[in-house]
Design a protein around this motif. Structure first.
Motif, PDB file in Angstrom:
ATOM      1  N   ASP A 220       0.853  -1.191   0.000  1.00  0.00           N
ATOM      2  CA  ASP A 220       0.000   0.000   0.000  1.00  0.00           C
ATOM      3  C   ASP A 220       0.889   1.241   0.000  1.00  0.00           C
ATOM      4  O   ASP A 220       1.582   1.518   0.983  1.00  0.00           O
ATOM      5  N   ASP A 221       0.881   1.977  -1.115  1.00  0.00           N
ATOM      6  CA  ASP A 221       1.735   3.159  -1.212  1.00  0.00           C
ATOM      7  C   ASP A 221       0.935   4.461  -1.115  1.00  0.00           C
ATOM      8  O   ASP A 221       1.394   5.520  -1.540  1.00  0.00           O
ATOM      9  N   ARG A 222      -0.275   4.371  -0.512  1.00  0.00           N
ATOM     10  CA  ARG A 222      -1.074   5.576  -0.293  1.00  0.00           C
ATOM     11  C   ARG A 222      -0.732   6.177   1.071  1.00  0.00           C
ATOM     12  O   ARG A 222      -1.003   5.562   2.099  1.00  0.00           O
ATOM     13  N   ALA A 223      -0.158   7.356   1.091  1.00  0.00           N
ATOM     14  CA  ALA A 223       0.213   7.992   2.354  1.00  0.00           C
ATOM     15  C   ALA A 223      -1.011   8.455   3.130  1.00  0.00           C
ATOM     16  O   ALA A 223      -1.036   8.426   4.363  1.00  0.00           O
ATOM     17  N   LYS A 224      -2.071   8.870   2.415  1.00  0.00           N
ATOM     18  CA  LYS A 224      -3.303   9.344   3.041  1.00  0.00           C
ATOM     19  C   LYS A 224      -4.481   8.557   2.486  1.00  0.00           C
ATOM     20  O   LYS A 224      -4.472   8.142   1.326  1.00  0.00           O
ATOM     21  N   ILE A 225      -5.492   8.364   3.321  1.00  0.00           N
ATOM     22  CA  ILE A 225      -6.716   7.688   2.874  1.00  0.00           C
ATOM     23  C   ILE A 225      -7.923   8.438   3.414  1.00  0.00           C
ATOM     24  O   ILE A 225      -7.807   9.276   4.324  1.00  0.00           O
ATOM     25  N   ASP A 226      -9.109   8.130   2.851  1.00  0.00           N
ATOM     26  CA  ASP A 226     -10.350   8.729   3.348  1.00  0.00           C
ATOM     27  C   ASP A 226     -10.644   8.222   4.756  1.00  0.00           C
ATOM     28  O   ASP A 226     -10.457   7.034   5.060  1.00  0.00           O
ATOM     29  N   ASP A 227     -11.102   9.135   5.607  1.00  0.00           N
ATOM     30  CA  ASP A 227     -11.484   8.753   6.965  1.00  0.00           C
ATOM     31  C   ASP A 227     -12.781   7.943   6.887  1.00  0.00           C
ATOM     32  O   ASP A 227     -13.832   8.469   6.491  1.00  0.00           O
ATOM     33  N   PRO A 228     -12.778   6.663   7.251  1.00  0.00           N
ATOM     34  CA  PRO A 228     -13.992   5.831   7.142  1.00  0.00           C
ATOM     35  C   PRO A 228     -15.097   6.270   8.099  1.00  0.00           C
ATOM     36  O   PRO A 228     -16.261   5.921   7.906  1.00  0.00           O
ATOM     37  N   ASP A 229     -14.745   7.038   9.120  1.00  0.00           N
ATOM     38  CA  ASP A 229     -15.741   7.472  10.106  1.00  0.00           C
ATOM     39  C   ASP A 229     -16.340   8.831   9.757  1.00  0.00           C
ATOM     40  O   ASP A 229     -17.256   9.297  10.452  1.00  0.00           O
ATOM     41  N   ASP A 230     -15.839   9.432   8.698  1.00  0.00           N
ATOM     42  CA  ASP A 230     -16.348  10.754   8.331  1.00  0.00           C
ATOM     43  C   ASP A 230     -17.577  10.596   7.444  1.00  0.00           C
ATOM     44  O   ASP A 230     -17.571   9.798   6.499  1.00  0.00           O
ATOM     45  N   THR A 231     -18.667  11.312   7.793  1.00  0.00           N
ATOM     46  CA  THR A 231     -19.906  11.218   7.008  1.00  0.00           C
ATOM     47  C   THR A 231     -20.330  12.598   6.527  1.00  0.00           C
ATOM     48  O   THR A 231     -20.029  13.622   7.159  1.00  0.00           O
ATOM     49  N   LYS A 232     -21.066  12.599   5.454  1.00  0.00           N
ATOM     50  CA  LYS A 232     -21.514  13.862   4.863  1.00  0.00           C
ATOM     51  C   LYS A 232     -22.668  14.440   5.687  1.00  0.00           C
ATOM     52  O   LYS A 232     -23.633  13.733   5.991  1.00  0.00           O
ATOM     53  N   PRO A 233     -22.611  15.698   6.076  1.00  0.00           N
ATOM     54  CA  PRO A 233     -23.718  16.339   6.820  1.00  0.00           C
ATOM     55  C   PRO A 233     -25.009  16.307   6.007  1.00  0.00           C
ATOM     56  O   PRO A 233     -24.983  16.384   4.773  1.00  0.00           O
ATOM     57  N   GLU A 234     -26.149  16.211   6.726  1.00  0.00           N
ATOM     58  CA  GLU A 234     -27.444  16.112   6.048  1.00  0.00           C
ATOM     59  C   GLU A 234     -27.769  17.364   5.245  1.00  0.00           C
ATOM     60  O   GLU A 234     -28.440  17.288   4.222  1.00  0.00           O
ATOM     61  N   ASP A 235     -27.309  18.522   5.709  1.00  0.00           N
ATOM     62  CA  ASP A 235     -27.645  19.760   5.009  1.00  0.00           C
ATOM     63  C   ASP A 235     -26.557  20.177   4.001  1.00  0.00           C
ATOM     64  O   ASP A 235     -26.469  21.328   3.593  1.00  0.00           O
ATOM     65  N   TRP A 236     -25.713  19.210   3.606  1.00  0.00           N
ATOM     66  CA  TRP A 236     -24.588  19.572   2.729  1.00  0.00           C
ATOM     67  C   TRP A 236     -25.043  19.884   1.308  1.00  0.00           C
ATOM     68  O   TRP A 236     -24.616  20.854   0.706  1.00  0.00           O
TER      69      TRP A 236
END
Length: 419
Positions: A220-236
Motif C-alpha cells: 500500500d503506497d497511499r500515504a493518506k486515505i479517506d477517513d472511514p468514520d467521516d460522514t456527509k452532513p445532512e444539510d450539505w
C-alpha cells in the motif's frame, strides 16, 4: 647532484610550458583568409561572408572577423589544419561570437570534422566529430550545443546550457579531457561541467530495473486515505445556482411572444461544493515502492568516448534568418591555460572598449530620435496653428455713416438755453 636536479626542474618547466596549438585564426592579414577557408559548393545559394569588425568594436583591426551578410541563408565554410588525435590529451575548442544584428533565429556554433572531409561538398548532413556553440531561435531556444559523435551517432548533451543573447562579443570554450570529463566556459567562466558518461547517452545504462521484480499485491503506497468514520452532513447538498430572488418579470413581458418567464440564476451562497471525506494517515502505508535494479548485461565500460583519431577541419555550417553574426579568434589546442590566456588577450582586451562604443552609439541614436520627435511635434503644432488661423472668419472693420434723417434731427435740436 644539484646540477642534475636543476636540469630535471628545467625539463619539467619546459614540459609544462609546452602547448600544442593545432589551429588559430584571427583574420589579421586582410583578404588572406580566403586562401585558408573553403566555401562549400554543395548548394549554389549559400550565404556570403565578409571580413569586418562590425558596427561597434574594441579595436578596428583586432576585432575583424567573418560575418554572415545575407538574410535567410545557409552558410558553409571550413578551414583545414594538420590532423591530429586527442588520445591521452586534453582538447580545447574556443572562438568568439558577436550577434550584433540582435539575432532572432540562427546558429553561432562550429563543427569539428575529420580530416578526410571533402570541404567543397560540406553540408548539413556531413558527419562531424563535435558540434559546439550557441544556437538561438525565438524565445524558447537560447542554448549552447555540445554534441559528440560516437560510433557514427550524434549525441546531444542532456543538460540545458543557456547561451548569451545580447549583441556583444562573447567567447565560448569547450574543454574535453582524457579522464572523460568536460567543461563549458563562456567569457572565461565555467557554466557547466561533468562526465561524458553521465551527461550523454553514449552507453546503455549501467543498471536496469529487474524484469523479474514486481510490486507485492499487498503493498500500500497511499500515504493518506479517506477517513472511514467521516460522514456527509445532512444539510450539505445545496444547488450550485438558484433563481435570483430579486428578479421580477418585466411589465411588458408577453408569454405568447416571449415564452414562459424565468428569473435569472445566481450563485447559491449556501453551495458547499462536492463533499469529500477528510484525509487521515494510512496505517497500512509502506512508502513508495522502489523497483529493484540489476546490472545491465548490455553495458560495457568504455574509456575512449572522448577520443577522436583524425581531427583536421573546423567548419561553419549553419542557418541564419537575420544575418550579421561575426566569428573570430578561433583556437584549438591541448592546453587550458593557453586558451584562457588567448581569450584574455583577445576578447578580454577589447570587450570594454566595444561596450563603450556601443553605448555611445545608442546614446547618440537616442538623442537623434528625441530631436526628430521634438522637431516633428513642433512641426505638427505649427500646422495645427495654421489650420486654426485659416478656420477663423475674417472680421471687416467699418464705420456706419449716419442716415440723412439722423443728421437732420441733430440740426433741428433746440439748445436748452433757448427754451
Amino acid at each position: 647532484m644539484r646540477i642534475a636536479a636543476a636540469v630535471c626542474f628545467m625539463s619539467a618547466l619546459a614540459f609544462i610550458a609546452h602547448a600544442d596549438v593545432y589551429f588559430k585564426e584571427q583574420f589579421l592579414d586582410g583578404d588572406g583568409w580566403k586562401s585558408r577557408w573553403v566555401e562549400s559548393k554543395h548548394k549554389s545559394d549559400y550565404g556570403q561572408w565578409k571580413l569586418t569588425s562590425g558596427k561597434f568594436y574594441g579595436d578596428a583591426e583586432l576585432d575583424k572577423g567573418l560575418q554572415t551578410s545575407q538574410d535567410a541563408r545557409f552558410y558553409a565554410l571550413s578551414s583545414r589544419f594538420d590532423s591530429f588525435s586527442n588520445e591521452g590529451k586534453t582538447l580545447v575548442i574556443q572562438f568568439t561570437v558577436k550577434h550584433e544584428q540582435k539575432i532572432d533565429c540562427g546558429g553561432g556554433y562550429v563543427k569539428i570534422f575529420p580530416a578526410d572531409l571533402d570541404q567543397t561538398n560540406m553540408h548539413g548532413e556531413s558527419q562531424y566529430y563535435i558540434m559546439f556553440g550557441p544556437d538561438i531561435c525565438g524565445y524558447s531556444t537560447k542554448k549552447v550545443h555540445v554534441i559528440f559523435n560516437y560510433k557514427g551517432q550524434n549525441h546531444l548533451i542532456k543538460k540545458d546550457i543557456k547561451c548569451k543573447d545580447d549583441e556583444l562579443t562573447h567567447v565560448y570554450t569547450l574543454i574535453l579531457r582524457p579522464d572523460q570529463t568536460y567543461e563549458v566556459k563562456i567569457d572565461n567562466e565555467k557554466v557547466e561541467s561533468g562526465s561524458l558518461e553521465e551527461d550523454w547517452d553514449f552507453l546503455p545504462p549501467k543498471n536496469i530495473k529487474d524484469p523479474e521484480a514486481k510490486k507485492p499485491e499487498d503493498w500500500d503506497d497511499r500515504a493518506k486515505i479517506d477517513d472511514p468514520d467521516d460522514t456527509k452532513p445532512e444539510d450539505w447538498d445545496k444547488p450550485e445556482n438558484i433563481p435570483d430572488p430579486d428578479a421580477k418579470k418585466p411589465d411588458d413581458w408577453d408569454e405568447d411572444m416571449d415564452g414562459e418567464w424565468e428569473p435569472a440564476m445566481i450563485p447559491n451562497p449556501e453551495y458547499k461544493g462536492e463533499w469529500k471525506p477528510k484525509q487521515i494517515d494510512n496505517p497500512k502505508y509502506k512508502g513508495t515502492w522502489i523497483h529493484p535494479e540489476i546490472d545491465n548485461p548490455e553495458y560495457t565500460s568504455e574509456d575512449t568516448i572522448y577520443k577522436f583519431d583524425n581531427v583536421g577541419i573546423l567548419g561553419l555550417d549553419l542557418w541564419q534568418v537575420k544575418s550579421g553574426t561575426i566569428f573570430d579568434n578561433f583556437l584549438i589546442t591541448d592546453d587550458v591555460e593557453e586558451a584562457e590566456k588567448f581569450g584574455t588577450e583577445t576578447w578580454g582586451a577589447t570587450k570594454g572598449p566595444e561596450k563603450k562604443m556601443k553605448d555611445q552609439q545608442e546614446e547618440e541614436e537616442r538623442k537623434k530620435r528625441e530631436e526628430e520627435e521634438k522637431s516633428k511635434k513642433d512641426d505638427d503644432n505649427e500646422e495645427d496653428e495654421e489650420e486654426e488661423d485659416e478656420d477663423e472668419p475674417e472680421q471687416e472693420e467699418h464705420t456706419e455713416e449716419p442716415s440723412e434723417e439722423e443728421e437732420e434731427g441733430e440740426d433741428d435740436t433746440i439748445p436748452k438755453d433757448e427754451l
